[in-house]
Design a protein around this motif. Sequence first.
Motif, PDB file in Angstrom:
ATOM      1  N   PRO A 135      42.935  20.424  43.657  1.00  0.00           N
ATOM      2  CA  PRO A 135      41.692  21.180  43.456  1.00  0.00           C
ATOM      3  C   PRO A 135      41.700  21.918  42.118  1.00  0.00           C
ATOM      4  O   PRO A 135      42.753  22.293  41.606  1.00  0.00           O
ATOM      5  CB  PRO A 135      41.666  22.157  44.622  1.00  0.00           C
ATOM      6  N   ALA A 136      40.541  22.103  41.578  1.00  0.00           N
ATOM      7  CA  ALA A 136      40.412  22.820  40.313  1.00  0.00           C
ATOM      8  C   ALA A 136      40.682  24.301  40.525  1.00  0.00           C
ATOM      9  O   ALA A 136      40.439  24.852  41.597  1.00  0.00           O
ATOM     10  CB  ALA A 136      39.007  22.619  39.744  1.00  0.00           C
ATOM     11  N   ARG A 137      41.171  24.956  39.491  1.00  0.00           N
ATOM     12  CA  ARG A 137      41.413  26.395  39.570  1.00  0.00           C
ATOM     13  C   ARG A 137      40.079  27.133  39.519  1.00  0.00           C
ATOM     14  O   ARG A 137      39.163  26.708  38.816  1.00  0.00           O
ATOM     15  CB  ARG A 137      42.309  26.844  38.424  1.00  0.00           C
ATOM     16  N   PRO A 138      39.976  28.245  40.226  1.00  0.00           N
ATOM     17  CA  PRO A 138      38.724  29.002  40.164  1.00  0.00           C
ATOM     18  C   PRO A 138      38.552  29.645  38.798  1.00  0.00           C
ATOM     19  O   PRO A 138      39.532  29.891  38.094  1.00  0.00           O
ATOM     20  CB  PRO A 138      38.892  30.063  41.259  1.00  0.00           C
ATOM     21  N   PRO A 139      37.327  29.910  38.399  1.00  0.00           N
ATOM     22  CA  PRO A 139      37.111  30.548  37.098  1.00  0.00           C
ATOM     23  C   PRO A 139      37.742  31.928  37.065  1.00  0.00           C
ATOM     24  O   PRO A 139      37.781  32.640  38.059  1.00  0.00           O
ATOM     25  CB  PRO A 139      35.595  30.632  36.970  1.00  0.00           C
ATOM     26  N   ALA A 140      38.243  32.304  35.920  1.00  0.00           N
ATOM     27  CA  ALA A 140      38.878  33.612  35.749  1.00  0.00           C
ATOM     28  C   ALA A 140      38.478  34.174  34.392  1.00  0.00           C
ATOM     29  O   ALA A 140      37.936  33.478  33.550  1.00  0.00           O
ATOM     30  CB  ALA A 140      40.394  33.479  35.841  1.00  0.00           C
ATOM     31  N   GLY A 141      38.747  35.428  34.205  1.00  0.00           N
ATOM     32  CA  GLY A 141      38.470  36.052  32.915  1.00  0.00           C
ATOM     33  C   GLY A 141      37.188  36.863  32.941  1.00  0.00           C
ATOM     34  O   GLY A 141      36.627  37.181  33.979  1.00  0.00           O
ATOM     35  N   ARG A 142      36.734  37.196  31.753  1.00  0.00           N
ATOM     36  CA  ARG A 142      35.563  38.061  31.604  1.00  0.00           C
ATOM     37  C   ARG A 142      34.289  37.448  32.157  1.00  0.00           C
ATOM     38  O   ARG A 142      33.452  38.141  32.716  1.00  0.00           O
ATOM     39  CB  ARG A 142      35.344  38.360  30.133  1.00  0.00           C
ATOM     40  N   TRP A 168      33.711  35.575  34.652  1.00  0.00           N
ATOM     41  CA  TRP A 168      33.575  35.630  36.104  1.00  0.00           C
ATOM     42  C   TRP A 168      33.053  36.995  36.529  1.00  0.00           C
ATOM     43  O   TRP A 168      32.130  37.101  37.333  1.00  0.00           O
ATOM     44  CB  TRP A 168      34.907  35.316  36.765  1.00  0.00           C
ATOM     45  N   GLY A 169      33.592  38.075  35.987  1.00  0.00           N
ATOM     46  CA  GLY A 169      33.128  39.418  36.325  1.00  0.00           C
ATOM     47  C   GLY A 169      31.722  39.680  35.825  1.00  0.00           C
ATOM     48  O   GLY A 169      30.915  40.324  36.484  1.00  0.00           O
ATOM     49  N   THR A 170      31.415  39.174  34.647  1.00  0.00           N
ATOM     50  CA  THR A 170      30.089  39.364  34.075  1.00  0.00           C
ATOM     51  C   THR A 170      29.035  38.679  34.927  1.00  0.00           C
ATOM     52  O   THR A 170      27.967  39.230  35.174  1.00  0.00           O
ATOM     53  CB  THR A 170      30.048  38.809  32.635  1.00  0.00           C
ATOM     54  N   ARG A 171      29.331  37.497  35.415  1.00  0.00           N
ATOM     55  CA  ARG A 171      28.371  36.790  36.273  1.00  0.00           C
ATOM     56  C   ARG A 171      28.126  37.555  37.562  1.00  0.00           C
ATOM     57  O   ARG A 171      27.004  37.653  38.038  1.00  0.00           O
ATOM     58  CB  ARG A 171      28.885  35.397  36.606  1.00  0.00           C
ATOM     59  N   ARG A 172      29.204  38.091  38.125  1.00  0.00           N
ATOM     60  CA  ARG A 172      29.066  38.832  39.374  1.00  0.00           C
ATOM     61  C   ARG A 172      28.219  40.085  39.159  1.00  0.00           C
ATOM     62  O   ARG A 172      27.329  40.390  39.962  1.00  0.00           O
ATOM     63  CB  ARG A 172      30.443  39.207  39.908  1.00  0.00           C
ATOM     64  N   VAL A 173      28.478  40.815  38.081  1.00  0.00           N
ATOM     65  CA  VAL A 173      27.713  42.037  37.800  1.00  0.00           C
ATOM     66  C   VAL A 173      26.257  41.692  37.531  1.00  0.00           C
ATOM     67  O   VAL A 173      25.346  42.350  38.035  1.00  0.00           O
ATOM     68  CB  VAL A 173      28.341  42.798  36.609  1.00  0.00           C
ATOM     69  N   ARG A 174      26.038  40.648  36.763  1.00  0.00           N
ATOM     70  CA  ARG A 174      24.667  40.249  36.449  1.00  0.00           C
ATOM     71  C   ARG A 174      23.911  39.846  37.714  1.00  0.00           C
ATOM     72  O   ARG A 174      22.743  40.193  37.894  1.00  0.00           O
ATOM     73  CB  ARG A 174      24.698  39.081  35.462  1.00  0.00           C
ATOM     74  N   ARG A 175      24.586  39.133  38.606  1.00  0.00           N
ATOM     75  CA  ARG A 175      23.958  38.726  39.868  1.00  0.00           C
ATOM     76  C   ARG A 175      23.623  39.949  40.716  1.00  0.00           C
ATOM     77  O   ARG A 175      22.545  40.032  41.297  1.00  0.00           O
ATOM     78  CB  ARG A 175      24.889  37.797  40.628  1.00  0.00           C
ATOM     79  N   MET A 176      24.538  40.920  40.796  1.00  0.00           N
ATOM     80  CA  MET A 176      24.285  42.116  41.590  1.00  0.00           C
ATOM     81  C   MET A 176      23.134  42.934  41.001  1.00  0.00           C
ATOM     82  O   MET A 176      22.326  43.498  41.734  1.00  0.00           O
ATOM     83  CB  MET A 176      25.551  42.970  41.697  1.00  0.00           C
ATOM     84  N   LEU A 177      23.073  43.014  39.675  1.00  0.00           N
ATOM     85  CA  LEU A 177      21.962  43.736  39.047  1.00  0.00           C
ATOM     86  C   LEU A 177      20.629  43.039  39.328  1.00  0.00           C
ATOM     87  O   LEU A 177      19.613  43.701  39.579  1.00  0.00           O
ATOM     88  CB  LEU A 177      22.187  43.847  37.543  1.00  0.00           C
ATOM     89  N   THR A 178      20.632  41.731  39.300  1.00  0.00           N
ATOM     90  CA  THR A 178      19.407  40.986  39.583  1.00  0.00           C
ATOM     91  C   THR A 178      18.956  41.211  41.019  1.00  0.00           C
ATOM     92  O   THR A 178      17.771  41.466  41.273  1.00  0.00           O
ATOM     93  CB  THR A 178      19.632  39.481  39.332  1.00  0.00           C
TER      94      THR A 178
END
Length: 104
Positions: free
Chosen positions: A29-36, A38-48
């Motif tokens: 299996p592919a490794r999950p995304p990591a780094g900046r 991944w956190g930016t997407r999560r924050v952006r999704r929560m703000l939306t």
Amino acid sequence: MNTPASIEERLRAALEARGQLISSHDLSPARPPAGRTWGTRRVRRMLTIGTAVLATAAAAAALALLLSSTTPHRPHPAPPAQHSSPTSAPTGPSPLPSAVPSGP
């Protein structure tokens, strides 16, 4: 001309060659995304999502205020009557005219 058996043999050979190209590393299996990012997407999704919830709440409040201001105002019920004591004397002039007997 090719016979059905020769076409089938060629297809089997091609699939076998293709299968030899795949290793166990390709099947992991592919490794999950990591780094900046991944956190930016999560924050952006929560703000939306938060913005959408706040906008919905504001629209509902505005609609409620609009509907409440357009409904006809009903008269308020009269306050309950005050209890009067039979022993207390009236302090002002009597609102009823005094009865004067008329003569014959």
